[in-house]
Design a protein around this motif. Structure first.
Motif, mmCIF file in Angstrom:
data_model
loop_
_atom_site.group_PDB
_atom_site.id
_atom_site.type_symbol
_atom_site.label_atom_id
_atom_site.label_comp_id
_atom_site.label_asym_id
_atom_site.label_seq_id
_atom_site.Cartn_x
_atom_site.Cartn_y
_atom_site.Cartn_z
ATOM 1 N N ILE A 36 0.839 -1.199 0.000
ATOM 2 C CA ILE A 36 0.000 0.000 0.000
ATOM 3 C C ILE A 36 0.871 1.245 0.000
ATOM 4 O O ILE A 36 0.617 2.201 -0.740
ATOM 5 N N ARG A 37 1.925 1.252 0.816
ATOM 6 C CA ARG A 37 2.838 2.406 0.837
ATOM 7 C C ARG A 37 3.492 2.610 -0.528
ATOM 8 O O ARG A 37 3.643 3.739 -0.994
ATOM 9 N N GLN A 38 3.883 1.519 -1.171
ATOM 10 C CA GLN A 38 4.480 1.599 -2.514
ATOM 11 C C GLN A 38 3.491 2.236 -3.489
ATOM 12 O O GLN A 38 3.863 3.091 -4.291
ATOM 13 N N SER A 39 2.249 1.819 -3.412
ATOM 14 C CA SER A 39 1.219 2.363 -4.289
ATOM 15 C C SER A 39 1.025 3.856 -4.029
ATOM 16 O O SER A 39 0.870 4.647 -4.970
ATOM 17 N N GLN A 40 1.047 4.260 -2.762
ATOM 18 C CA GLN A 40 0.919 5.676 -2.418
ATOM 19 C C GLN A 40 2.079 6.484 -2.997
ATOM 20 O O GLN A 40 1.876 7.574 -3.540
ATOM 21 N N ARG A 41 3.303 5.949 -2.876
ATOM 22 C CA ARG A 41 4.473 6.648 -3.423
ATOM 23 C C ARG A 41 4.377 6.770 -4.934
ATOM 24 O O ARG A 41 4.691 7.815 -5.510
ATOM 25 N N GLU A 42 3.938 5.698 -5.601
ATOM 26 C CA GLU A 42 3.810 5.726 -7.055
ATOM 27 C C GLU A 42 2.759 6.750 -7.490
ATOM 28 O O GLU A 42 2.956 7.474 -8.463
ATOM 29 N N ALA A 44 1.847 9.455 -5.810
ATOM 30 C CA ALA A 44 2.404 10.785 -5.559
ATOM 31 C C ALA A 44 3.419 11.148 -6.640
ATOM 32 O O ALA A 44 3.445 12.287 -7.121
ATOM 33 N N ALA A 45 4.237 10.198 -7.057
ATOM 34 C CA ALA A 45 5.233 10.458 -8.107
ATOM 35 C C ALA A 45 4.543 10.755 -9.433
ATOM 36 O O ALA A 45 4.974 11.652 -10.177
ATOM 37 N N ALA A 46 3.462 10.045 -9.737
ATOM 38 C CA ALA A 46 2.729 10.297 -10.979
ATOM 39 C C ALA A 46 2.119 11.697 -10.954
ATOM 40 O O ALA A 46 2.142 12.418 -11.960
ATOM 41 N N PHE A 47 1.591 12.106 -9.802
ATOM 42 C CA PHE A 47 1.015 13.442 -9.668
ATOM 43 C C PHE A 47 2.096 14.503 -9.852
ATOM 44 O O PHE A 47 1.895 15.498 -10.541
ATOM 45 N N LEU A 48 3.269 14.275 -9.278
ATOM 46 C CA LEU A 48 4.376 15.207 -9.425
ATOM 47 C C LEU A 48 4.813 15.306 -10.886
ATOM 48 O O LEU A 48 5.044 16.403 -11.405
#
Length: 85
Positions: A36-42, A44-48
């Motif tokens: 789940i944390r990995q998915s959250q980071r991905e 956030a990175a896509a949004f950035l």
């Protein structure tokens, strides 16, 4: 901490158990939390990346000066007055 129960097909349950058994994770819950944390980071990175692309597509940069902020304040006051009236 909230509790969530999930159902997995046998094949996925075996995979999770294997990850835990190999010592990469202390429990199946820890493994799922990391996913789940990995998915959250991905996400956030896509949004950035999206914001960067929008910024690059918005045209050349302009210098920010004291006048820039004065103009922004003026426009905000005018907008607030229009919306209030």
């Amino acid at each position: 901490m909230a509790t969530m129960n999930i159902s997995l097909p046998d094949e996925l349950k075996q995979f999770v158990d294997q990850q835990v058994a190999e010592g990469a994770y202390g429990s199946s819950s820890e493994y799922l939390r990391e996913l789940i944390r990995q998915s959250q980071r991905e996400k956030a990175a896509a949004f950035l990346r999206q914001l960067i692309a929008e910024g690059l597509a918005s045209g050349p940069a302009e210098p920010v000066t004291k006048g820039t902020f004065q103009q922004m304040r003026k426009e905000l006051r005018e907008r607030m007055m229009r919306e209030a009236g």
